[in-house]
Each structure stands twice: as C-alpha cells, then as structure tokens.
Motif scaffolding. Structure first.
Motif, PDB file in Angstrom:
ATOM      1  N   VAL A  51       1.526  -1.254  -0.048  1.00  0.00           N
ATOM      2  CA  VAL A  51      -0.075  -0.265   0.366  1.00  0.00           C
ATOM      3  C   VAL A  51       0.357   1.277  -0.269  1.00  0.00           C
ATOM      4  CG1 VAL A  51      -1.480   1.732   1.297  1.00  0.00           C
ATOM      5  CG2 VAL A  51      -2.406  -1.028   1.262  1.00  0.00           C
ATOM      6  N   ARG A  54       2.190   2.249  -3.152  1.00  0.00           N
ATOM      7  CA  ARG A  54       1.816   2.721  -4.249  1.00  0.00           C
ATOM      8  C   ARG A  54       1.459   4.134  -4.503  1.00  0.00           C
ATOM      9  NH1 ARG A  54      -2.502  -0.457  -6.759  1.00  0.00           N
ATOM     10  NH2 ARG A  54      -3.632   1.304  -7.366  1.00  0.00           N
ATOM     11  N   ASP A 157      -9.906   0.980  -0.636  1.00  0.00           N
ATOM     12  CA  ASP A 157      -9.092   0.260  -0.498  1.00  0.00           C
ATOM     13  C   ASP A 157      -7.655   1.448  -0.136  1.00  0.00           C
ATOM     14  OD1 ASP A 157      -9.704  -1.700  -1.408  1.00  0.00           O
ATOM     15  OD2 ASP A 157     -11.033  -1.067  -3.417  1.00  0.00           O
ATOM     16  N   ASN A 158      -5.819   0.542  -0.292  1.00  0.00           N
ATOM     17  CA  ASN A 158      -4.896   1.092  -0.063  1.00  0.00           C
ATOM     18  C   ASN A 158      -4.766   2.772   0.464  1.00  0.00           C
ATOM     19  OD1 ASN A 158      -3.850  -0.590  -1.567  1.00  0.00           O
ATOM     20  ND2 ASN A 158      -4.794   0.350  -3.297  1.00  0.00           N
TER      21      ASN A 158
END
Length: 355
Positions: A51, A54, A157-158
């Motif tokens: 994560v 990203r 998400d993330n």
C-alpha cells in the motif's frame, strides 16, 4: 441520542462484515461491542508495504477530493439538539516536540493534521484527518465516509495518512491504515449522525534510495490531539481541514494544498434527510469538499498546537440555497463515540517492515 429508535426506523442499507482485532497480524473475530464495527484495511506487513508503495508523489498529486456523501444544498429544518448520554469527559493530548505545522493568518496550525488518501474503484481520492491521542500513538480520526464506501458497502482501498501533506510531499512520512473502527449505525445503516472513524496506522515509513525506512510512531512524530465527549453545544471551536472543491456556484477559493481553519460557536445544525442527519452540530464556515474528516477542536491552544477533538467534518452545507457553502457540520461526540475511541486507542500495530 436515541440510537436504538433510529435503527428501527432506518431500513438496512449496508452489508455486515466480521470485525477484526489487531495483534501480530489482523485476524477476524466475532464482534465484541454492539455499537462498534471494526474492519481490516491492511492485515499484514507485506500488504501494508505494498500500500505504501502505491502512493508515489505523482499518485498523491493525482488524487481528487472525495465528494461522495460530503455536501448538501437547500433550505433545511433545524435538527434536534443532540444531548449527552452520560457525564462529560476529556483525555489530554499527546505530548510531542515535532516541527512547526505552519501558520494560517494569525493561528499556528496543528502539527497533527493532514490528508488521508485512499482508492475507490481504482481512482485516488483524499479527505482531511488528524492524529489523536492513543495508548500506542498510532491513531487517526477522520469521517466515516472517508474509510467506508457507502455506495459499494465496503471499506475503501489502500488507505494512508500523510500528516503535513503539501504538493505531493510527505514531510513526516506515510502511515498505512491497519484497521478502522466506526459506529455500527454508520457501517450498517449509513447514518451520518455517526459519520466518524478511528483508524489504527502502522509506524511511518520514508524512502531512502530504494529502501523503506521505519521512522516510528505517528504520535511520536507529530503528536496527537486530545479527545472530548458529552460536551455542551454552544462552545467555541476551531475546525481545520484541506478544503479544495468549488462552491455550488463554481467559485473555487481554496487550492487544497494548505490547511485552513474556521472558528466560531457550535449550535444544533441542519437536519439533512438525504444523509439521515437528525442531530448534527454545526459551525458557520465556508469550507468546501476536501475538508471531510477535518477535526473540530475545543480549547485549541495556538501556542501548543493542541486541543480536544470533539467532532470531525461530516458535511459542508449551503443552508440557504444561494449556491455558497456556509455551514460545516459534525456528528455529536457522546458516550458511544467515546467507547469506540477508547477501544481504538488501545489497539497496537507496530512496524510494517519485517525485523
């Protein structure tokens, strides 16, 4: 706040998921408290490291403010005045010696505030947030709709928190979300009278060349705001955030790159049926979307840069239909909020780098 009555009146609008407790890894367990929902964001060190990877500078710059469930316009009735469900309480801020958070006009900005970044459908978004005191100095407070996607009935998400964010930079590191805690009524019924979340984050990381380096706990690096509940409405409060979006008329007064603040007296805010809001607390403030999740702080000391978290930005509202946002609202922090906060404040996370 009559939570049980609201549950009976509101149709089921969200999916129920198993909750998680955090230890050496995040494992699914039965739900322990009826008013709390706990969900995993990154359940292992390897997932958390992925994560963090990203969120390059370019990816951070590409993110847009999250507007899903963030704004409302129209002429609204005044909501019911939220009331305490027990005695008032406060927990003091985390002591720290972090660098300055900068200034806005004549106010020293909190070191604790920043942006949370996350993805919905693969697209990058952000909200505002703050570090808040916790036993393990790993706790972030933001809006519930910034961690839980009410349209898809699942977590975002993330998720990461970046205190002091500015133009793609993370001056005090990137903190990956491990798990979050919301009120049952927000997770299941999408009730914005409970639109808040407390997120446990892993230790911060920074890149040095091709390597990630652990830079320690969030609270040790930037401190943490105190926490207050069952406080009377009508007190003076500061509200901080990263407003970015335009007003309904198209005017865009904020860049979103630096935090802004509002200051004023709270009062019983507008009732907004679209979001099931019956008992929000409001302040006169021209914030725009992007400020969601920013802290309402009582007794904020500009010298110490700390106060007591007593709300988070839930909605920005154009209350008179003139195409200009003029109110910012928060859920009322009561004893149920305090119970969720106290549970979250005792969850350990640690490093996302293997040792």
């Amino acid at each position: 706040m009559n939570t049980r009555a609201k549950r009976l009146a509101i149709p089921l609008g969200g999916a129920v998921a198993a909750s998680a407790l955090l230890g050496a890894s995040l494992s699914t367990t039965a739900e322990a408290a009826p008013d709390r929902k706990t969900r995993v964001l990154a359940a292992s060190q390897s997932k958390a490291k992925a994560v963090a990877g990203r969120w390059t500078s370019a990816r951070l710059k590409s993110a847009t403010r999250y507007t899903s469930g963030a704004a409302a316009s129209g002429k609204f009735k005044v909501s019911k005045k939220a009331s305490a469900d027990g005695g008032a309480g406060r927990i003091g801020p985390t002591s720290q010696s972090a660098p300055s958070g900068g200034r806005s006009k004549n106010v020293n900005l909190p070191r604790t505030i920043g942006r949370v970044f996350f993805e919905v459908g693969g697209k990058a978004y952000y909200c505002s947030a703050t570090s808040v005191h916790g036993q393990f100095r790993n706790l972030v407070a933001t809006a519930g709709h910034c961690v839980y996607n009410t349209e898809a009935n699942r977590p975002v998400d993330n998720f990461v928190f970046i205190p002091g964010y500015y133009q793609g930079k993370a001056p005090w590191g990137i903190y990956v979300g491990a798990q979050y805690h919301t009120h049952y009524d927000f997770d299941v019924y999408e009730d914005y009278d409970r639109d808040y979340a407390f997120v446990n984050v892993y230790n911060g990381v920074k890149r040095e060349g091709n390597k990630w380096v652990d830079i320690g706990r969030l609270g040790d690096n930037v401190g943490g705001q105190g926490f207050a509940w069952n406080q009377p409405i009508g007190k003076k409060s500061f509200v901080f955030g990263y407003p970015t979006g335009s007003h309904p008329d198209g005017d865009r007064p904020y860049t979103g790159e630096t935090p802004k603040f509002c200051y004023g007296q709270t009062y019983a805010g507008p009732a907004v049926p679209e979001f099931k809001v019956e008992e929000h607390v409001a302040i006169k403030c021209a914030f725009t979307p992007g400020s969601s999740g920013g802290p309402f702080l009582l007794q904020y000391s500009s010298a110490k840069r700390t106060g007591y978290l007593n709300g988070v930005v839930s909605l920005v509202i154009d209350s008179d239909g003139n195409q200009r946002f003029d109110r910012t609202t928060t859920p009322y922090f009561d004893g149920e909020t305090a119970s969720i906060y106290k549970y979250a404040s005792n969850r350990w996370t640690g490093s996302l780098l293997r040792r």
